[in-house]
Motif scaffolding. Sequence first.
Motif, PDB file in Angstrom:
ATOM      1  N   SER A 426       0.877  -1.172   0.000  1.00 51.25           N
ATOM      2  CA  SER A 426       0.000   0.000   0.000  1.00 51.25           C
ATOM      3  C   SER A 426       0.913   1.220   0.000  1.00 51.25           C
ATOM      4  CB  SER A 426      -0.917   0.002   1.230  1.00 51.25           C
ATOM      5  OG  SER A 426      -1.899  -1.002   1.123  1.00 51.25           O
ATOM      6  N   TRP A 427       0.884   1.965  -1.100  1.00 55.90           N
ATOM      7  CA  TRP A 427       1.855   3.033  -1.316  1.00 55.90           C
ATOM      8  C   TRP A 427       1.167   4.395  -1.340  1.00 55.90           C
ATOM      9  CZ3 TRP A 427       2.590   6.555  -5.401  1.00 55.90           C
ATOM     10  CH2 TRP A 427       3.814   7.244  -5.382  1.00 55.90           C
ATOM     11  N   VAL A 428       1.754   5.341  -0.622  1.00 57.71           N
ATOM     12  CA  VAL A 428       1.293   6.728  -0.661  1.00 57.71           C
ATOM     13  C   VAL A 428       2.527   7.611  -0.844  1.00 57.71           C
ATOM     14  CG1 VAL A 428       0.061   8.586   0.512  1.00 57.71           C
ATOM     15  CG2 VAL A 428      -0.622   6.211   0.899  1.00 57.71           C
ATOM     16  N   GLY A 429       2.549   8.392  -1.929  1.00 65.74           N
ATOM     17  CA  GLY A 429       3.679   9.264  -2.206  1.00 65.74           C
ATOM     18  C   GLY A 429       3.387  10.701  -1.838  1.00 65.74           C
ATOM     19  N   GLN A 430       4.385  11.565  -2.049  1.00 61.96           N
ATOM     20  CA  GLN A 430       4.220  12.973  -1.698  1.00 61.96           C
ATOM     21  C   GLN A 430       3.469  13.751  -2.770  1.00 61.96           C
ATOM     22  OE1 GLN A 430       8.036  15.217  -1.901  1.00 61.96           O
ATOM     23  NE2 GLN A 430       8.955  13.224  -2.341  1.00 61.96           N
ATOM     24  N   ASN A 431       3.450  13.237  -4.000  1.00 62.06           N
ATOM     25  CA  ASN A 431       2.709  13.881  -5.091  1.00 62.06           C
ATOM     26  C   ASN A 431       1.662  12.902  -5.605  1.00 62.06           C
ATOM     27  OD1 ASN A 431       4.339  16.317  -5.174  1.00 62.06           O
ATOM     28  ND2 ASN A 431       5.952  15.021  -6.037  1.00 62.06           N
ATOM     29  N   PRO A 432       0.450  12.939  -5.043  1.00 66.90           N
ATOM     30  CA  PRO A 432      -0.564  11.949  -5.420  1.00 66.90           C
ATOM     31  C   PRO A 432      -0.931  12.051  -6.901  1.00 66.90           C
ATOM     32  CG  PRO A 432      -1.566  13.761  -4.202  1.00 66.90           C
ATOM     33  CD  PRO A 432      -0.083  13.952  -4.114  1.00 66.90           C
ATOM     34  N   LEU A 433      -0.970  10.902  -7.555  1.00 66.62           N
ATOM     35  CA  LEU A 433      -1.351  10.861  -8.958  1.00 66.62           C
ATOM     36  C   LEU A 433      -2.814  10.468  -9.065  1.00 66.62           C
ATOM     37  CD1 LEU A 433      -0.769  10.835 -12.010  1.00 66.62           C
ATOM     38  CD2 LEU A 433      -0.162   8.414 -11.764  1.00 66.62           C
ATOM     39  N   LEU A 434      -3.619  11.378  -9.566  1.00 63.47           N
ATOM     40  CA  LEU A 434      -5.017  11.086  -9.843  1.00 63.47           C
ATOM     41  C   LEU A 434      -5.197  11.067 -11.351  1.00 63.47           C
ATOM     42  CD1 LEU A 434      -7.000  13.160  -7.185  1.00 63.47           C
ATOM     43  CD2 LEU A 434      -5.963  10.901  -6.989  1.00 63.47           C
ATOM     44  N   VAL A 435      -5.837  10.022 -11.850  1.00 60.79           N
ATOM     45  CA  VAL A 435      -6.029   9.867 -13.282  1.00 60.79           C
ATOM     46  C   VAL A 435      -7.336  10.512 -13.708  1.00 60.79           C
ATOM     47  CG1 VAL A 435      -4.686   7.746 -13.336  1.00 60.79           C
ATOM     48  CG2 VAL A 435      -7.152   7.630 -12.985  1.00 60.79           C
ATOM     49  N   HIS A 436      -7.467  10.712 -15.012  1.00 55.67           N
ATOM     50  CA  HIS A 436      -8.690  11.293 -15.543  1.00 55.67           C
ATOM     51  C   HIS A 436      -9.832  10.305 -15.327  1.00 55.67           C
ATOM     52  CE1 HIS A 436     -10.930  14.065 -18.137  1.00 55.67           C
ATOM     53  NE2 HIS A 436     -11.515  12.985 -18.622  1.00 55.67           N
ATOM     54  N   GLY A 437     -10.856  10.733 -14.608  1.00 57.13           N
ATOM     55  CA  GLY A 437     -11.989   9.860 -14.291  1.00 57.13           C
ATOM     56  C   GLY A 437     -12.702  10.393 -13.068  1.00 57.13           C
ATOM     57  N   ARG A 482      -3.820  15.401 -13.551  1.00 54.81           N
ATOM     58  CA  ARG A 482      -2.994  16.113 -12.562  1.00 54.81           C
ATOM     59  C   ARG A 482      -3.843  16.701 -11.448  1.00 54.81           C
ATOM     60  NH1 ARG A 482       2.084  16.804 -14.222  1.00 54.81           N
ATOM     61  NH2 ARG A 482       2.418  18.569 -12.837  1.00 54.81           N
ATOM     62  N   SER A 483      -4.861  15.939 -11.018  1.00 53.33           N
ATOM     63  CA  SER A 483      -5.702  16.279  -9.858  1.00 53.33           C
ATOM     64  C   SER A 483      -6.463  17.570 -10.041  1.00 53.33           C
ATOM     65  CB  SER A 483      -4.845  16.361  -8.577  1.00 53.33           C
ATOM     66  OG  SER A 483      -4.059  15.206  -8.428  1.00 53.33           O
ATOM     67  N   GLY A 484      -6.728  17.959 -11.286  1.00 53.68           N
ATOM     68  CA  GLY A 484      -7.455  19.198 -11.538  1.00 53.68           C
ATOM     69  C   GLY A 484      -8.816  19.207 -10.879  1.00 53.68           C
ATOM     70  N   GLY A 485      -9.141  20.307 -10.199  1.00 48.10           N
ATOM     71  CA  GLY A 485     -10.433  20.444  -9.534  1.00 48.10           C
ATOM     72  C   GLY A 485     -10.400  20.094  -8.065  1.00 48.10           C
ATOM     73  N   LEU A 486      -9.283  19.534  -7.572  1.00 48.83           N
ATOM     74  CA  LEU A 486      -9.159  19.180  -6.159  1.00 48.83           C
ATOM     75  C   LEU A 486      -7.897  19.814  -5.586  1.00 48.83           C
ATOM     76  CD1 LEU A 486     -10.000  15.351  -6.237  1.00 48.83           C
ATOM     77  CD2 LEU A 486     -11.540  17.217  -5.639  1.00 48.83           C
ATOM     78  N   SER A 487      -7.938  20.105  -4.296  1.00 44.50           N
ATOM     79  CA  SER A 487      -6.740  20.633  -3.642  1.00 44.50           C
ATOM     80  C   SER A 487      -5.749  19.497  -3.421  1.00 44.50           C
ATOM     81  CB  SER A 487      -7.114  21.270  -2.305  1.00 44.50           C
ATOM     82  OG  SER A 487      -7.518  20.270  -1.376  1.00 44.50           O
ATOM     83  N   VAL A 488      -4.509  19.875  -3.057  1.00 49.21           N
ATOM     84  CA  VAL A 488      -3.485  18.862  -2.806  1.00 49.21           C
ATOM     85  C   VAL A 488      -3.885  17.975  -1.628  1.00 49.21           C
ATOM     86  CG1 VAL A 488      -1.064  18.476  -2.212  1.00 49.21           C
ATOM     87  CG2 VAL A 488      -1.682  20.339  -3.750  1.00 49.21           C
ATOM     88  N   GLY A 489      -4.432  18.595  -0.587  1.00 52.43           N
ATOM     89  CA  GLY A 489      -4.864  17.821   0.581  1.00 52.43           C
ATOM     90  C   GLY A 489      -5.978  16.848   0.255  1.00 52.43           C
TER      91      GLY A 489
END
Length: 590
Positions: A426-437, A482-489
């Motif tokens: 179970s991996w969590v990085g410092q720059n979360p990758l969210l895909v289009h969807g 690139r997580s568009g529409g959501l904050s980093v948190g």
Amino acid sequence: MDKKLQRNLTKWLKSQSKLAKRWLILSVGLGFLSGLLLIGQAAFLAHILHQLIIEHTDKYQLVGSFFGLIVIVGLRAVCSWGREICGYRCGEQVRLHIRQLILNRLHALGPAYMKGKPAGTWASLVLEQVEEMQDFFARYIPQMSIAVLVPLVILFAVFPLNWAAGLVFLITAPLVPIFMALVGMGAADANRRNFKALQRLSGHFYDRLQGLSTLRLFNRAEVEAENLHAASHVLRKRTMEVLRLAFLSSAVLEFFSAISVAIVAVYFGFTYIGELDFGHYGTSVSLFTGLFILILAPEFYQPLRDLGTFYHAKAQAIGAAESIVEFLNTEADEMSAGSEELPSPETIQINAENLEVLSPQGQVLAGPLSFDINSQEQIALVGPSGAGKTSLLNALLGFLPYRGSLKINGIELKELDHSEWRQTISWVGQNPLLVHGSVRDNITLGNPLATDDHVSQVARQAYADEFIGRLEQGYQHQVSDRSGGLSVGQAQRIAVARAMLQNGGFWLLDEPTASLDANSEHLVLDSLAMATKGQTTLMVSHRLDQLSVMDRVLVMENGKLVQNGHFDHIKHQGLLADMLANTDKRDLDA
């Protein structure tokens, strides 16, 4: 381009065409059949005109000939259609194979190698350059056989009627490929330069597009626009070089074909007015013979002209193949993988002995390292930038090769099935990758078969449900690249929920709170503490004040492990003490 290299690339391209041998044979066969039908078409047409002009035959008596001519024209059209379909399928099958070779190689080299070049360069390699090979396999390769077979069949049909016309065909035919080769000698170099320019422009443009906000804030947008303009000018110049050679090649081929056809036409013209009396076999040259050969004359050179036209496709494919073959033959150490199953994947224990992490080029990035991570133990990994922490994580993930020993539950990582091993992480990085969807799609990335109840549960545990509920479409809210529409948190909490859904026996956390505000950091840490309770955990952290809750701390410096122990035992000595002192000083200054 070196001639030896060009020959090797041509040989490699032709070897790939064997994968679509069935479609290739069908394409050549249909082209050859079309050539045979062409002779029949010329014979019917010459016969009809001879009967009408010389024999004054009633046109109604030639209905059968007219019908035969129509049938042959229709059959030739069907052959041309079938040949196009078969050629396309041939190119498609080979392109899919080459693209798969590239993707397999990228998979073998891993993300660490891919980061060495801009994303636009890889996109150009996988997409544009592979696509540029289509015409080589679909048209040029089949045309090589057709350019030999069809002229030979026409020669066999012409020589029994008139040896002079056949001799003209035989003497002038080699001129076309000879001049085609002379003109095309520089085409491969021009295409290679064109693809290099395209790769540079693609990489440059994609990187600048990603960093557009930063460029505008530092008032560099106009400067980078000028750089893009210069790169596009180079690409435009290289493209025009390719087009110039292509048009020159076509003009040369048309010239020699037209001259050859004109010689045959002049020969028959002077023969009919009695100025020439050779080429026949003791009988006068009939209108049928002249028309039949003159109709076939341009068709005799047409396969050679088509080959010359498609020669540009060969040069284009060679230019594209250079980068592809160079990449496929890249000398890089791959992270070897076996097929052994991981025993007891629910509990993970890691043992490293004289471990050296290597780059794809074989350079030592970190090590030698010797450490143990016991089952259900919570370990923190700290150190200054460049200490080798990320390299160690990449080795644990199976993305970088290594020397020495790295055992997971007593099995060497090189011998494990890496797909199965990663299923336990179970991996969590410092720059979360969210895909289009949708939001749900991004959570279920860890388990696409998860139920709605399970998704809601992990979202609640990751404190992600509090903002998901405020979204207009909830879990179906669309997330752009690139997580568009959501904050980093918010994106990080979705990443935590995704890791919880994975439910692995080993939690690997790479500074999961590095880019978060205080509130988001608190929520993410709480959710991670709950999720990793009783699980083997390795967390890279920049927050030294959080180390006291960990079972043990590993401190790295310059690729070496310099401290190993509980936080309370090592905090007053060595590098960790210096790091804590610097942190306290920064806090006081703030």
